[in-house]
Enzyme design. Structure first.
Site, short mmCIF file in Angstrom:
data_model
loop_
_atom_site.label_atom_id
_atom_site.label_comp_id
_atom_site.label_asym_id
_atom_site.label_seq_id
_atom_site.Cartn_x
_atom_site.Cartn_y
_atom_site.Cartn_z
N THR A 120 2.36 4.91 7.94
CA THR A 120 1.46 5.40 7.09
C THR A 120 0.43 4.78 6.65
O THR A 120 -1.26 4.14 6.96
CB THR A 120 1.92 6.58 6.07
N ALA A 173 6.39 6.30 1.87
CA ALA A 173 6.96 6.76 1.29
C ALA A 173 7.81 7.28 1.85
O ALA A 173 7.63 8.54 3.54
CB ALA A 173 7.41 6.93 -0.15
N ASP A 174 9.38 8.21 2.08
CA ASP A 174 9.77 9.12 2.70
C ASP A 174 10.45 10.05 1.85
O ASP A 174 10.50 11.22 2.78
CB ASP A 174 11.81 7.56 3.26
N GLU A 201 9.62 -4.18 0.07
CA GLU A 201 8.40 -3.31 -0.79
C GLU A 201 9.62 -3.64 -2.11
O GLU A 201 8.48 -3.14 -2.71
CB GLU A 201 9.26 -1.36 -0.07
N ASP A 258 0.91 1.31 -0.38
CA ASP A 258 2.69 1.42 0.84
C ASP A 258 2.78 3.37 1.12
O ASP A 258 2.65 4.19 -0.17
CB ASP A 258 4.22 0.85 0.49
C1 5RP Z 1 9.53 0.80 5.49
C2 5RP Z 1 9.11 2.52 4.50
C3 5RP Z 1 8.20 3.20 4.63
O1 5RP Z 1 6.76 3.41 3.88
C4 5RP Z 1 8.54 4.95 5.16
O2 5RP Z 1 9.60 4.44 5.47
C5 5RP Z 1 7.09 5.97 5.40
O3 5RP Z 1 6.93 5.37 6.83
P1 5RP Z 1 5.75 6.52 7.27
O4 5RP Z 1 4.87 6.10 7.00
O5 5RP Z 1 6.41 5.72 8.67
O6 5RP Z 1 6.61 7.58 7.56
O7 5RP Z 1 9.67 2.84 3.12
O8 5RP Z 1 10.38 0.50 4.59
#
Ligand code: 5RP
Length: 230
Positions: free
Chosen positions: A31, A87-88, A107, A85
């Protein structure tokens, strides 16, 4: 609408908040990628000037270099204006689980040095309680692998050592190991945050408590909306 379209929409909405002259933090993941590409485009077109960026991982640093985003360091620029940034997982209080991409330590360093942390997600990342949909990545010193694994198991987690696509033990940018810890639904994430912070062998973890300034969510049904703590 596919997920990438939603991720791109949320990421590009966040980029609208960046102004010329800012120092920005560049997140990691699929993302944040769309935000980085958009920032590069605006710099190239001259619509964003005098931008300096701090990347949250070696992977993001490479992407920024490839796309001619000027980079800086904490020694040169101690305060970051905005970080974008991913997030999961995001709960209702805007606490986060991060680190699915393994960049959790840098991060968090960047997030803690940022005035405004904008998190960009598609709607699948929202949940009632952290842990409902994602494990907590915990970064440990290789030396401390066994005691920290035991500690996390005693806290009730199902602990798995992260491996890369070749099935070798995954190493972070800081050459540490990640233990992916399934806790199930976490009722008091701030308490768990404290417990993890107290361990000498745990150098970082994916619980981001009260670090997000706002979360921009892209949803197929509701369009783009923003979550902010009152
Ligand atoms: C990487 C992270 C990412 O921001 C998180 O994993 C989300 O990733 P994505 O946008 O690919 O779903 O924390 O360490």
């Amino acid at each position: 609408m596919n997920k990438d379209t939603l991720k791109k929409a949320a990421a590009e909405k966040a980029v609208e908040e960046i102004e010329s002259g800012m120092t920005i933090g560049l997140g990691t993941g699929s993302t944040a990628y769309f935000a980085i590409i958009k920032i590069a485009e605006l710099i190239k077109e001259g619509r964003l000037k005098n931008i300096k960026a701090i990347p949250t991982s070696k992977q993001t640093e490479e992407l920024a270099r490839e796309n001619n985003i000027p980079l800086t360091t904490f020694a040169e620029s101690s305060c970051i204006d905005i970080t974008i940034d991913g997030a999961d997982e995001v709960d209702r209080k805007l606490n986060l689980i991060k680190g699915g991409g393994g960049a959790l330590l840098r991060e968090k360093v960047v997030a803690q040095s940022t005035k405004k942390n904008i998190i960009v997600v598609d709607e699948s990342k929202l949940s009632e309680n952290l842990g409902d949909n994602f494990f907590v990545p915990v970064e440990v010193l290789e030396y401390a692998l066994e005691p920290e694994k035991k500690f996390l198991q005693e806290l009730g987690a199902l602990v798995k050592i992260r491996r890369d696509i070749e099935n070798k033990i995954f190493k972070t940018d800081e050459n540490n190991i990640i233990l992916d810890c399934t806790f199930g639904s976490i009722n008091e994430p701030a308490d768990l945050n404290k417990q993890l912070n107290e361990r000498a062998g745990i150098v970082g973890h994916g619980l981001f408590i009260e670090l997000a300034s706002k979360v921009i969510v892209a949803s197929e049904e509701k369009g783009i909306f923003t979550l902010e703590n009152k």
